[in-house]
Each structure stands twice: as structure tokens, then as C-alpha cells.
Design a protein around this motif. Structure first.
Motif, mmCIF file in Angstrom:
data_model
loop_
_atom_site.group_PDB
_atom_site.id
_atom_site.type_symbol
_atom_site.label_atom_id
_atom_site.label_comp_id
_atom_site.label_asym_id
_atom_site.label_seq_id
_atom_site.Cartn_x
_atom_site.Cartn_y
_atom_site.Cartn_z
ATOM 1 N N LEU A 30 0.804 -1.217 0.000
ATOM 2 C CA LEU A 30 0.000 0.000 0.000
ATOM 3 C C LEU A 30 0.833 1.261 0.000
ATOM 4 O O LEU A 30 0.476 2.253 -0.621
ATOM 5 N N LYS A 31 1.977 1.257 0.715
ATOM 6 C CA LYS A 31 2.802 2.464 0.758
ATOM 7 C C LYS A 31 3.343 2.819 -0.613
ATOM 8 O O LYS A 31 3.478 3.991 -0.960
ATOM 9 N N VAL A 32 3.669 1.808 -1.428
ATOM 10 C CA VAL A 32 4.151 2.082 -2.770
ATOM 11 C C VAL A 32 3.016 2.594 -3.634
ATOM 12 O O VAL A 32 3.162 3.549 -4.402
ATOM 13 N N ARG A 33 1.848 1.970 -3.507
ATOM 14 C CA ARG A 33 0.705 2.412 -4.311
ATOM 15 C C ARG A 33 0.307 3.830 -3.958
ATOM 16 O O ARG A 33 -0.152 4.590 -4.816
ATOM 17 N N ALA A 34 0.483 4.218 -2.697
ATOM 18 C CA ALA A 34 0.114 5.572 -2.276
ATOM 19 C C ALA A 34 1.107 6.620 -2.746
ATOM 20 O O ALA A 34 0.799 7.803 -2.764
ATOM 21 N N PHE A 35 2.284 6.171 -3.158
ATOM 22 C CA PHE A 35 3.367 7.120 -3.431
ATOM 23 C C PHE A 35 3.005 8.112 -4.528
ATOM 24 O O PHE A 35 3.322 9.291 -4.463
ATOM 25 N N PHE A 36 2.336 7.633 -5.563
ATOM 26 C CA PHE A 36 1.969 8.523 -6.657
ATOM 27 C C PHE A 36 0.460 8.480 -6.918
ATOM 28 O O PHE A 36 0.031 8.579 -8.059
ATOM 29 N N ALA A 37 -0.332 8.308 -5.879
ATOM 30 C CA ALA A 37 -1.786 8.288 -6.038
ATOM 31 C C ALA A 37 -2.247 9.699 -6.395
ATOM 32 O O ALA A 37 -2.326 10.567 -5.547
ATOM 33 N N ASP A 38 -2.565 9.934 -7.663
ATOM 34 C CA ASP A 38 -2.844 11.275 -8.138
ATOM 35 C C ASP A 38 -3.573 11.166 -9.466
ATOM 36 O O ASP A 38 -3.260 10.311 -10.282
ATOM 37 N N LYS A 39 -4.521 12.071 -9.708
ATOM 38 C CA LYS A 39 -5.184 12.086 -11.013
ATOM 39 C C LYS A 39 -4.306 12.755 -12.059
ATOM 40 O O LYS A 39 -4.659 12.791 -13.237
ATOM 41 N N PHE A 40 -3.154 13.313 -11.643
ATOM 42 C CA PHE A 40 -2.114 13.769 -12.553
ATOM 43 C C PHE A 40 -0.866 12.932 -12.281
ATOM 44 O O PHE A 40 0.047 13.383 -11.576
ATOM 45 N N PRO A 41 -0.781 11.695 -12.785
ATOM 46 C CA PRO A 41 0.324 10.798 -12.417
ATOM 47 C C PRO A 41 1.675 11.325 -12.869
ATOM 48 O O PRO A 41 1.796 12.017 -13.883
ATOM 49 N N GLN A 42 2.724 11.001 -12.088
ATOM 50 C CA GLN A 42 4.081 11.399 -12.438
ATOM 51 C C GLN A 42 4.477 10.818 -13.785
ATOM 52 O O GLN A 42 5.132 11.472 -14.589
ATOM 53 N N ASN A 43 4.115 9.579 -14.015
ATOM 54 C CA ASN A 43 4.485 8.903 -15.249
ATOM 55 C C ASN A 43 3.295 8.871 -16.187
ATOM 56 O O ASN A 43 2.170 8.592 -15.767
ATOM 57 N N ARG A 44 3.510 9.137 -17.466
ATOM 58 C CA ARG A 44 2.438 9.121 -18.453
ATOM 59 C C ARG A 44 2.682 7.949 -19.408
ATOM 60 O O ARG A 44 3.778 7.806 -19.958
ATOM 61 N N ASP A 45 1.663 7.109 -19.587
ATOM 62 C CA ASP A 45 1.824 5.913 -20.417
ATOM 63 C C ASP A 45 2.090 6.276 -21.879
ATOM 64 O O ASP A 45 2.889 5.634 -22.542
ATOM 65 N N LEU A 46 1.429 7.289 -22.376
ATOM 66 C CA LEU A 46 1.679 7.795 -23.730
ATOM 67 C C LEU A 46 1.629 9.310 -23.674
ATOM 68 O O LEU A 46 0.647 9.891 -23.207
ATOM 69 N N ASN A 47 2.693 9.970 -24.141
ATOM 70 C CA ASN A 47 2.765 11.431 -24.065
ATOM 71 C C ASN A 47 3.311 11.998 -25.365
ATOM 72 O O ASN A 47 4.282 11.484 -25.928
ATOM 73 N N ILE A 48 2.692 13.074 -25.835
ATOM 74 C CA ILE A 48 3.149 13.802 -27.021
ATOM 75 C C ILE A 48 3.209 15.282 -26.654
ATOM 76 O O ILE A 48 2.240 15.824 -26.106
ATOM 77 N N ASP A 49 4.341 15.936 -26.924
ATOM 78 C CA ASP A 49 4.403 17.368 -26.637
ATOM 79 C C ASP A 49 5.285 18.077 -27.657
ATOM 80 O O ASP A 49 6.158 17.479 -28.288
ATOM 81 N N TYR A 50 5.036 19.369 -27.789
ATOM 82 C CA TYR A 50 5.743 20.219 -28.763
ATOM 83 C C TYR A 50 6.276 21.452 -28.050
ATOM 84 O O TYR A 50 5.564 22.082 -27.255
ATOM 85 N N THR A 51 7.540 21.811 -28.328
ATOM 86 C CA THR A 51 8.195 22.958 -27.698
ATOM 87 C C THR A 51 8.686 23.937 -28.754
ATOM 88 O O THR A 51 9.233 23.536 -29.787
ATOM 89 N N GLN A 52 8.499 25.217 -28.480
ATOM 90 C CA GLN A 52 8.978 26.300 -29.347
ATOM 91 C C GLN A 52 9.659 27.345 -28.465
ATOM 92 O O GLN A 52 9.171 27.659 -27.374
ATOM 93 N N THR A 53 10.807 27.869 -28.911
ATOM 94 C CA THR A 53 11.472 28.939 -28.166
ATOM 95 C C THR A 53 11.552 30.194 -29.028
ATOM 96 O O THR A 53 11.459 30.141 -30.259
ATOM 97 N N THR A 54 11.752 31.324 -28.363
ATOM 98 C CA THR A 54 11.990 32.568 -29.070
ATOM 99 C C THR A 54 13.459 32.636 -29.492
ATOM 100 O O THR A 54 14.298 31.898 -28.974
ATOM 101 N N PRO A 55 13.829 33.508 -30.440
ATOM 102 C CA PRO A 55 15.236 33.621 -30.855
ATOM 103 C C PRO A 55 16.150 34.036 -29.703
ATOM 104 O O PRO A 55 15.730 34.722 -28.770
ATOM 105 N N TYR A 56 17.413 33.603 -29.768
ATOM 106 C CA TYR A 56 18.386 33.967 -28.743
ATOM 107 C C TYR A 56 19.784 33.921 -29.325
ATOM 108 O O TYR A 56 20.063 33.218 -30.302
ATOM 109 N N ARG A 57 20.692 34.683 -28.720
ATOM 110 C CA ARG A 57 22.089 34.738 -29.140
ATOM 111 C C ARG A 57 22.879 33.649 -28.427
ATOM 112 O O ARG A 57 22.498 33.187 -27.351
ATOM 113 N N PHE A 58 23.980 33.244 -29.043
ATOM 114 C CA PHE A 58 24.854 32.279 -28.385
ATOM 115 C C PHE A 58 26.289 32.472 -28.858
ATOM 116 O O PHE A 58 26.555 32.971 -29.950
ATOM 117 N N SER A 59 27.210 32.091 -27.979
ATOM 118 C CA SER A 59 28.628 32.089 -28.307
ATOM 119 C C SER A 59 29.103 30.651 -28.345
ATOM 120 O O SER A 59 28.505 29.768 -27.730
#
Length: 323
Positions: A30-59
Motif C-alpha cells: 500500500l505504501k508504494v501504491r500511495a506514493f503517486f496516487a494522483d489524477k495527474f500521475p508522475q508517469n504518463r503511459d503515452l505522451n506527445i508534446d511540442y516545444t517552441q522557443t523565441t530567438p536567442y544569441r549564443f557564443s
């Protein structure tokens, strides 16, 4: 902060991923099952995401030679991750993690002679993870062994190994704590061991402190029936392989994302996520695949930029009930 963490951060997550699924099985303590008992689980079985950044300088510099300052005009990234579970019983959990990442960026001037101003790269990794649950000092202990391969759209490139040992020190409705140690079998790694620490504490005012080192440090709170907002910092990484003159090189960069995260439980095991804030990339390196990360050929340092991320996940093994 050393670029090595770009590799260590996702690997250190393996035992926590396995706990995230184990908590859904009646056969796991039970203690392990309680560790991440959440409707927003830490781990996602299938996840898709997209990231975009603004322009920036670099050396940047090639070996010890300083190169002219440049500008990143655009940076986009698409990620697809899946976790599949095979064996689930009282003591054992066998799973696989499948990851794909497409990275595209364009610069004001070519980064190196012979390269293009616009570049895009495909990267994938696959792992098999075996976890064993037992007791240590009368507390739940989790031992994990993982083997992984990665590569590009051209070839498979690296084989890596990982072993972890962790113990759940506390798992109550208010406070959850886990500590552990991860060991790496990877010729490109700079250090062989990395500590694991995760801590969650719910305060009486509704805020929750969520720490997973070295991955994230967040405070979060439910704001609507099926929504929550998080504020803080997360670490991520980008890596891919480059082929030049019959040789194979690897690019790695560490990303520190600080800002806000909004999550909404859409029902039917779907969760939508929006992230925005400031991205800092303290270091990026290119090195020969046969060498260590510390023996780099090219190094770049980026100015901070604004980032935006949108994602959706599906968790068929989660509790479908929405509060």
C-alpha cells in the motif's frame, strides 16, 4: 552545472516510473501504491508534446578557438514517449520505454564550416526495465535494472546500462519521501553514480512541494476541480547524432526550464498540459561518439530565451474517474 546531467536526469527517473505503475496494482504494498496516487500521475503511459522557443544569441568555440557570436533564429522540438508494461505481480515489474524526439533549429550563420543554417535531427531510444520490490529495514525497497539503446534515423548508436536501488522512507497522504542511488554503464558518462531523492509535502493552505532531484523543484496547487498549476524549475535535455566525414558525433545540451505549468484532466484518462517560462541552456557540447563527454570538440553557451510547450497524454492504466 555539468552537461552530464542531460543524460543522468532521464535515467534517474526509471525507478519512479516503475513505482508510478506499481501503485495501481493491488499486489504491490500500500505504501508504494500511495506514493503517486494522483489524477495527474508522475508517469504518463503515452505522451506527445511540442516545444517552441523565441530567438536567442549564443557564443561558441571549436576546440580552443572562439567562433563569432551567432543567433538561434528558431528552435522547435517534438517528443513522443510511451511506456508499456508486460509483467506485473507482487515482486516484479517488467516494462519498456520507447522515446522519439525530432529537433529542428535554424541559425543566422552556419554553426560550423560545411554545415547548414537550418538543421533537423531525429533521435530515438528504447529500454527494457526490470524492477524488484522487497523489504529493507522494514521499509519498501525497489531495485531496478535497465538496458537501453539509442540512435538516429540512420543507425543505432549506443548501448547503455543502469542499475538503481531506492527505498520508500515515508508514504502518507501528507508526506512522501524516497531516496536511492543510480549506477551507470555508459562509456560517455563522467561519473558512475548519481543519488536519487524525491520528496512531496502537502501544506494546509493547499500548496504542494514537489521535489525530484535532479529532475525538478516545483510547488503546485489545484485551482479548479480537474486542473492544477505548478511553479518552479524542471531540467530537460536534448541529444542527437551528427554524421560528418565518415565519423559519428553526439550533441548534448542541458535545459533548465523555469516558469509555470498548467495541467487539466480532460477525462477518459487524457491530460492536457501547457508550459511557459524562461529556458536557460548553460552548456551544449559536441563530442566524438567514441570519446567521453568531457573530451568535447565543440561547445556553445546560450542566452536565456522564452519557451512554450503544449502536450497531451493518455494513461489507459490510470483510474478513469475524474473528481
Amino acid at each position: 552545472m555539468k552537461t552530464l546531467r542531460k543524460v543522468l536526469v532521464p535515467l534517474a527517473m526509471f525507478p519512479l516510473k516503475n513505482i508510478a505503475y506499481a501503485q495501481k496494482r493491488d499486489s504491490i504494498p500500500l505504501k508504494v501504491r500511495a506514493f503517486f496516487a494522483d489524477k495527474f500521475p508522475q508517469n504518463r503511459d503515452l505522451n506527445i508534446d511540442y516545444t517552441q522557443t523565441t530567438p536567442y544569441r549564443f557564443s561558441s568555440k571549436l576546440q580552443e578557438t572562439e567562433l563569432p557570436d551567432n543567433k538561434m533564429k528558431g528552435f522547435q522540438q517534438l517528443k513522443v514517449n510511451a511506456n508499456i508494461y508486460f509483467i506485473k505481480n507482487k515482486n516484479w515489474l517488467l516494462s519498456t520505454a520507447l522515446n522519439y524526439r525530432y529537433t529542428a533549429f535554424s541559425t543566422e550563420e552556419p554553426v560550423l564550416s560545411g554545415t547548414e543554417k537550418k538543421n533537423d535531427f531525429h533521435y530515438h531510444s528504447e529500454s527494457v526495465n526490470l524492477s524488484y520490490f522487497s523489504k529493507l529495514f522494514n521499509k519498501t525497497a525497489i531495485y531496478t535494472a535497465s538496458a537501453s539503446v539509442d540512435g538516429s534515423d540512420r543507425h543505432f548508436e549506443r548501448i547503455r546500462g543502469l542499475m538503481t536501488a531506492s527505498i520508500v522512507l515515508k508514504a502518507t497522504p501528507k508526506t512522501k519521501m524516497l531516496v536511492g542511488l543510480a549506477g551507470f554503464i555508459d562509456p560517455s558518462a563522467q561519473i558512475p553514480l548519481l543519488p536519487i531523492f524525491t520528496y512531496e509535502n502537502k501544506f494546509s493552505n493547499g500548496w504542494v512541494l514537489d521535489i525530484l532531484l535532479p529532475k525538478k523543484l516545483l510547488i503546485r496547487r489545484d485551482i479548479f476541480t480537474n486542473s492544477r498549476i505548478s511553479l518552479g524549475t524542471e531540467m530537460d535535455n536534448t541529444s542527437f547524432y551528427i554524421y560528418r566525414n565518415t565519423k559519428t558525433y553526439e550533441f548534448r545540451q542541458l535545459e533548465i526550464n523555469s516558469g509555470a505549468i498548467y495541467e487539466h484532466n480532460l477525462g477518459s484518462n487524457f491530460i492536457g498540459t501547457l508550459k511557459a517560462g524562461i529556458r536557460a541552456v548553460p552548456q551544449a557540447r559536441v563530442f566524438d561518439k567514441e570519446e567521453s563527454l568531457k573530451d568535447y570538440l565543440f561547445e556553445a553557451s546560450y542566452k536565456p530565451s522564452f519557451y512554450f510547450n503544449i502536450g497531451i497524454s493518455y494513461n489507459p492504466f490510470a483510474n478513469p474517474r475524474v473528481k
